[in-house]
Design a protein around this motif. Structure first.
Motif, PDB file in Angstrom:
ATOM      1  N   ARG A  81       0.869  -1.189   0.000  1.00 15.05           N
ATOM      2  CA  ARG A  81       0.000   0.000   0.000  1.00 15.05           C
ATOM      3  C   ARG A  81       0.897   1.227   0.000  1.00 15.05           C
ATOM      4  O   ARG A  81       1.972   1.215   0.594  1.00 15.05           O
ATOM      5  CB  ARG A  81      -0.899   0.003   1.223  1.00 15.05           C
ATOM      6  N   GLU A 101       1.187   4.190  -6.638  1.00 12.90           N
ATOM      7  CA  GLU A 101       0.579   2.963  -7.150  1.00 12.90           C
ATOM      8  C   GLU A 101       1.281   2.563  -8.444  1.00 12.90           C
ATOM      9  O   GLU A 101       1.774   3.400  -9.181  1.00 12.90           O
ATOM     10  CB  GLU A 101      -0.915   3.166  -7.411  1.00 12.90           C
ATOM     11  N   THR A 113       1.681  -2.338  -6.320  1.00 13.37           N
ATOM     12  CA  THR A 113       0.929  -1.549  -5.349  1.00 13.37           C
ATOM     13  C   THR A 113      -0.346  -1.047  -6.017  1.00 13.37           C
ATOM     14  O   THR A 113      -0.284  -0.391  -7.062  1.00 13.37           O
ATOM     15  CB  THR A 113       1.765  -0.357  -4.855  1.00 13.37           C
ATOM     16  N   GLY A 114      -1.481  -1.352  -5.418  1.00 11.13           N
ATOM     17  CA  GLY A 114      -2.749  -0.923  -5.983  1.00 11.13           C
ATOM     18  C   GLY A 114      -3.065  -1.685  -7.259  1.00 11.13           C
ATOM     19  O   GLY A 114      -2.505  -2.734  -7.542  1.00 11.13           O
TER      20      GLY A 114
END
Length: 183
Positions: A74, A131, A155-156
Motif C-alpha cells: 500500500r 501505485e 501496489t494498488g
C-alpha cells in the motif's frame, strides 16, 4: 455468549432439570459449526504465503533465491519482503546488494553477506511511494559469477504503462515499424 443465551439457558434449567445436563459450551456459542469455521479462518491467516522461486539463468551465481511478500503493498506503508537464499558453496560465501526502482524506497541495509553451506533468510522492508509496478532488485555475487533478480512489487491496481518514444509507420512491404529518434 450473549445475554439472551444466558437467560434462555437459566429458564430451561428451571423448567426442565433434564435440560441442565446439556453441554454448556455447545449452547454457549450458538452454532457449533461457526466456532470451528472461525478457527480454520484464523489458522489460514496465520500461515504465510508460499515462497516464489526466482528463475536461475545459466552462467549465473548459482544461488537459489525464493521470495514472498508478507503484506499487501500500500502507498506509504511498509511491506516486508522475505528473501531466502540457498546453495552458497564458495568458501568465502556470497554477497547480496539490494536496490529499489523509482517509486519504491528500501529501508535498512542494502547489502547482505551469505555464509557458505547454510540457508539464509532475510526480511527486507520496502515502502511504495505510488501505485503501480516497481521492482526490488537483488544482485547476487558468488564465486566470481553474478546474478540479478527483480522481485515485483505491485501496489494498488494501476497497470504498468510503456512510454512510446517513436511513431508507427508502414514499410512499402506492408509491415509496421516504430521509428525512434537517435539520442
Amino acid at each position: 455468549m450473549n445475554i439472551r443465551s444466558n437467560s434462555m439457558m437459566a429458564l430451561a434449567c428451571l423448567v426442565c432439570p433434564a435440560l441442565a445436563m446439556l453441554s454448556v459450551p455447545a449452547a454457549a456459542d450458538g452454532d457449533p459449526g461457526s466456532r470451528s469455521a472461525r478457527h480454520a479462518a484464523s489458522q489460514q491467516q496465520r500461515q504465510a504465503a508460499p515462497m516464489t522461486t526466482a528463475p536461475q539463468k545459466p552462467g549465473g551465481a548459482g544461488v537459489k533465491l525464493e521470495y514472498r511478500l508478507d503484506a499487501t503493498p500500500r502507498v506509504g506503508q511498509a511491506t516486508p519482503v522475505v528473501l531466502q537464499f540457498d546453495g552458497v558453496t564458495d568458501a568465502e560465501g556470497a554477497t547480496v546488494r539490494l536496490s529499489a526502482d523509482k517509486g519504491l524506497a528500501l529501508q535498512g541495509s542494502s547489502t547482505l553477506a551469505l555464509p557458505a553451506g547454510k540457508r539464509t533468510t532475510a526480511t527486507v522492508v520496502v515502502v511504495s511511494e505510488a501505485e503501480g509496478l516497481a521492482y526490488l532488485n537483488v544482485f547476487i555475487r558468488h564465486g566470481g559469477a553474478s546474478s540479478a533478480v527483480s522481485v515485483p512489487i505491485q501496489t494498488g491496481t494501476a497497470a504498468p504503462t510503456l512510454k512510446s518514444s517513436g511513431e508507427m509507420k508502414s514499410t512499402p512491404g506492408g509491415d509496421s515499424i516504430i521509428t525512434m529518434p537517435v539520442k
